[in-house]
Design a protein around this motif. Structure first.
Motif, PDB file in Angstrom:
ATOM      1  N   ALA A   1       0.971  -1.155  -0.012  1.00 30.18           N
ATOM      2  CA  ALA A   1      -0.050  -0.027   0.230  1.00 30.18           C
ATOM      3  C   ALA A   1       0.739   1.289   0.084  1.00 30.18           C
ATOM      4  O   ALA A   1       2.159   1.162   0.626  1.00 30.18           O
ATOM      5  CB  ALA A   1      -0.912   0.043   1.247  1.00 30.18           C
ATOM      6  N   LYS A   2       0.272   2.334  -0.672  1.00 33.59           N
ATOM      7  CA  LYS A   2       1.003   3.716  -0.598  1.00 33.59           C
ATOM      8  C   LYS A   2       0.232   4.763   0.220  1.00 33.59           C
ATOM      9  O   LYS A   2      -1.098   4.462   0.612  1.00 33.59           O
ATOM     10  CB  LYS A   2       1.158   4.219  -1.957  1.00 33.59           C
ATOM     11  N   LEU A   3       0.524   5.841   0.518  1.00 36.63           N
ATOM     12  CA  LEU A   3      -0.233   6.713   1.276  1.00 36.63           C
ATOM     13  C   LEU A   3      -1.587   7.037   0.337  1.00 36.63           C
ATOM     14  O   LEU A   3      -2.688   7.253   1.171  1.00 36.63           O
ATOM     15  CB  LEU A   3       0.495   8.187   1.455  1.00 36.63           C
ATOM     16  N   GLY A   4      -1.423   7.150  -0.675  1.00 35.75           N
ATOM     17  CA  GLY A   4      -2.838   7.510  -1.591  1.00 35.75           C
ATOM     18  C   GLY A   4      -3.537   6.415  -1.587  1.00 35.75           C
ATOM     19  O   GLY A   4      -5.143   6.726  -1.601  1.00 35.75           O
ATOM     20  N   ASP A   5      -3.425   5.078  -1.227  1.00 36.48           N
ATOM     21  CA  ASP A   5      -4.407   4.152  -1.120  1.00 36.48           C
ATOM     22  C   ASP A   5      -5.061   4.276   0.188  1.00 36.48           C
ATOM     23  O   ASP A   5      -6.311   3.960   0.273  1.00 36.48           O
ATOM     24  CB  ASP A   5      -3.677   2.599  -1.038  1.00 36.48           C
ATOM     25  N   ILE A   6      -4.655   4.694   1.358  1.00 35.61           N
ATOM     26  CA  ILE A   6      -5.178   4.796   2.643  1.00 35.61           C
ATOM     27  C   ILE A   6      -5.994   6.270   2.272  1.00 35.61           C
ATOM     28  O   ILE A   6      -7.218   6.157   2.876  1.00 35.61           O
ATOM     29  CB  ILE A   6      -4.148   5.010   3.627  1.00 35.61           C
ATOM     30  N   SER A   7      -5.643   7.261   1.712  1.00 32.64           N
ATOM     31  CA  SER A   7      -6.420   8.281   1.517  1.00 32.64           C
ATOM     32  C   SER A   7      -7.729   8.152   0.734  1.00 32.64           C
ATOM     33  O   SER A   7      -8.711   8.474   1.057  1.00 32.64           O
ATOM     34  CB  SER A   7      -5.730   9.460   0.702  1.00 32.64           C
ATOM     35  N   ALA A   8      -7.309   7.082  -0.382  1.00 34.93           N
ATOM     36  CA  ALA A   8      -8.692   6.686  -1.209  1.00 34.93           C
ATOM     37  C   ALA A   8      -9.722   5.939  -0.177  1.00 34.93           C
ATOM     38  O   ALA A   8     -10.834   6.013  -0.473  1.00 34.93           O
ATOM     39  CB  ALA A   8      -8.226   5.797  -2.106  1.00 34.93           C
ATOM     40  N   ALA A   9      -8.984   5.054   0.421  1.00 35.02           N
ATOM     41  CA  ALA A   9     -10.031   4.399   1.384  1.00 35.02           C
ATOM     42  C   ALA A   9     -11.035   5.123   2.360  1.00 35.02           C
ATOM     43  O   ALA A   9     -12.357   4.789   2.616  1.00 35.02           O
ATOM     44  CB  ALA A   9      -9.205   3.244   2.166  1.00 35.02           C
ATOM     45  N   LEU A  10     -10.119   6.124   2.774  1.00 39.66           N
ATOM     46  CA  LEU A  10     -10.890   7.211   3.723  1.00 39.66           C
ATOM     47  C   LEU A  10     -11.845   8.268   2.981  1.00 39.66           C
ATOM     48  O   LEU A  10     -13.047   8.552   3.728  1.00 39.66           O
ATOM     49  CB  LEU A  10      -9.954   7.953   4.418  1.00 39.66           C
ATOM     50  N   TYR A  11     -11.482   8.534   1.799  1.00 34.89           N
ATOM     51  CA  TYR A  11     -12.297   9.775   1.197  1.00 34.89           C
ATOM     52  C   TYR A  11     -12.940   9.264  -0.047  1.00 34.89           C
ATOM     53  O   TYR A  11     -13.591  10.335  -0.689  1.00 34.89           O
ATOM     54  CB  TYR A  11     -11.410  10.842   1.325  1.00 34.89           C
ATOM     55  N   ASP A  12     -12.449   8.286  -0.789  1.00 32.55           N
ATOM     56  CA  ASP A  12     -12.849   8.076  -2.115  1.00 32.55           C
ATOM     57  C   ASP A  12     -13.994   7.090  -2.307  1.00 32.55           C
ATOM     58  O   ASP A  12     -15.053   7.168  -2.299  1.00 32.55           O
ATOM     59  CB  ASP A  12     -11.708   7.731  -3.110  1.00 32.55           C
ATOM     60  N   ASP A  13     -13.260   5.776  -1.897  1.00 30.88           N
ATOM     61  CA  ASP A  13     -14.257   4.474  -1.908  1.00 30.88           C
ATOM     62  C   ASP A  13     -14.980   4.476  -0.508  1.00 30.88           C
ATOM     63  O   ASP A  13     -16.008   3.887  -0.553  1.00 30.88           O
ATOM     64  CB  ASP A  13     -13.499   3.271  -2.390  1.00 30.88           C
ATOM     65  N   ARG A  14     -14.459   5.227   0.406  1.00 31.55           N
ATOM     66  CA  ARG A  14     -15.157   5.351   1.868  1.00 31.55           C
ATOM     67  C   ARG A  14     -15.277   4.006   2.470  1.00 31.55           C
ATOM     68  O   ARG A  14     -16.195   3.474   3.317  1.00 31.55           O
ATOM     69  CB  ARG A  14     -16.398   6.037   1.759  1.00 31.55           C
TER      70      ARG A  14
END
Length: 398
Positions: free
Chosen positions: A56-69
């Motif tokens: 995982a990368k930082l962007g994957d965690i942001s995506a889980a929190l704020y994109d795919d929720r």
């Protein structure tokens, strides 16, 4: 009585907390493995999940929190901020969040009744607060996501100021904006959204709960939600003592024992402990040995913060790795136990071992540190709660 030894507890810790190769595959699965991710410090969320998901990368965690929720941030046990898998959020909310919201509401109404406000709020405090919450919720729903300052423009009553009664230095006028939004978050009426800055930012936007649940946060019967929370915790952290569970949840001893009595659990002996432990009755078979693995876990990580009694994986290292309030700093792990600490100095990960783990262990720690280093985009992370060893490492101690 069956006794579960320390070696087996460490094996379970490694396997069930995502510290062995091959599991978990996604950041949402990593969060589920440890039930909840501590989120008091924004960096903890990212570093905890990176440690358990090597790809995982930082962007994957942001995506889980704020994109795919697939992950959401909310207040839970002990009034602590957590990140939880979205499908598990109603359990945490119903088991702990609603009771916290009730206490926050009671405190706010009490302060409104005993302090002068500017402008005045009128005599019917409950009706006033209810109407402010409704107006704020409409503003969040209309914007989808907004900073507190933007919401207070849409709902000016959020800027109502409590005027202090005393003359102490800390008695200063305070706007209600943060308190009302925190209350609404605990009540499941709004959720925390994207940070205002980078992934390390402490300022965040507020988002409509309907972006996750069109009909609002699902509410479960409190007792059944608490039972499910205990079941999940025992599956990840068991065997453990009743005191461990009481501490982790923040419930009274009576409530904790009452919930355990409703579940199918078995009392077991724990090596080195004077008090027995409990484990789910279907979970008595030993886990197969796990290969020794290294991990760098951040300050306030959910694994070391999951038990009140930590001697079986912490050893004698508490003075170096905890602050005075019982908050753990960044830790180095080998073979299911804490063996040192680490920090980030001028963008570079540095660490110190507090015991001899052999050449294999030292090489593994260096490899894990190198992998993590490459995924932080040069960021320097300073924990909110500084510990003795972390300070020494940042200041250049070897």
């Amino acid at each position: 009585m069956l006794t579960i030894d320390t070696a087996q507890r460490r094996i379970r810790l490694q396997r069930r907390h995502g510290l062995v190769p091959g599991h978990p595959a996604t950041v949402a699965e990593a969060a589920a493995a440890i039930v909840v991710v501590h989120a008091t410090d924004p960096a903890t969320v990212y570093l905890s999940l990176l440690a358990r998901c090597p790809g995982a990368k930082l962007g994957d965690i942001s995506a889980a929190l704020y994109d795919d929720r697939s992950l959401v941030k909310l207040i839970g046990m002990r009034r602590t901020m957590f990140v939880v898998p979205t499908d598990f959020a109603p359990v945490v909310h119903s088991a702990a969040g609603r009771a916290i919201a009730q206490r926050l509401r009671k405190q706010l109404l009490q302060h409104l009744g005993t302090h002068r406000t500017e402008p005045p709020v009128g005599a019917d405090l409950e009706a006033w607060l209810t109407d402010v919450e409704a107006g704020t919720e409409r503003a969040v729903d209309a914007r989808g996501e907004a900073l507190a300052s933007q919401l207070s423009q849409d709902e000016p009553r959020l800027r109502t100021t409590l005027i202090p009664n005393g003359d102490k230095a800390y008695d200063v006028p305070m706007k209600l904006t943060s308190r009302v939004l925190t209350l609404m978050g605990a009540d499941g009426r709004v959720v925390r959204g994207r940070p205002a800055g980078t992934w390390l930012s402490r300022q965040h936007r507020w988002a409509s709960v309907r972006s996750l649940w069109p009909d609002g946060m699902p509410e479960l019967p409190e007792a059944s939600a608490q039972e499910e929370l205990v079941r999940r915790w025992l599956g990840a952290f068991g065997p453990a003592t009743v005191a461990d569970l009481k501490w982790w949840t923040g419930w009274t001893l009576g409530t904790t024992r009452k919930l355990l009595a409703r579940l199918d659990v078995t009392e077991v002996g724990l090596e080195g402990e004077t008090q027995p432990g409990v484990v789910l009755s279907h979970d008595l078979e030993p886990e197969p040995a796990a290969p020794p693995t290294a991990a760098l876990l951040p300050a306030l990580d959910a694994t070391p913060m999951g038990w009140q009694r930590r001697e079986w994986f912490l050893g004698p290292h508490q003075p170096a790795l905890f602050d005075r309030n019982g908050n753990i700093g960044p830790t180095v792990w080998w073979d299911g136990r804490i063996v040192g600490g680490w920090a980030i100095r001028e963008g570079e990960i540095v660490w110190r071992l507090l015991e001899d783990i052999g050449a294999e262990g030292e090489v593994a720690v260096a490899e894990v540190a190198g992998l993590l280093q490459g995924r932080l985009d040069g960021a320097t992370v300073i924990p909110s709660f500084r510990t003795p060893l972390e300070r020494e490492l940042v200041e250049g101690g070897s």
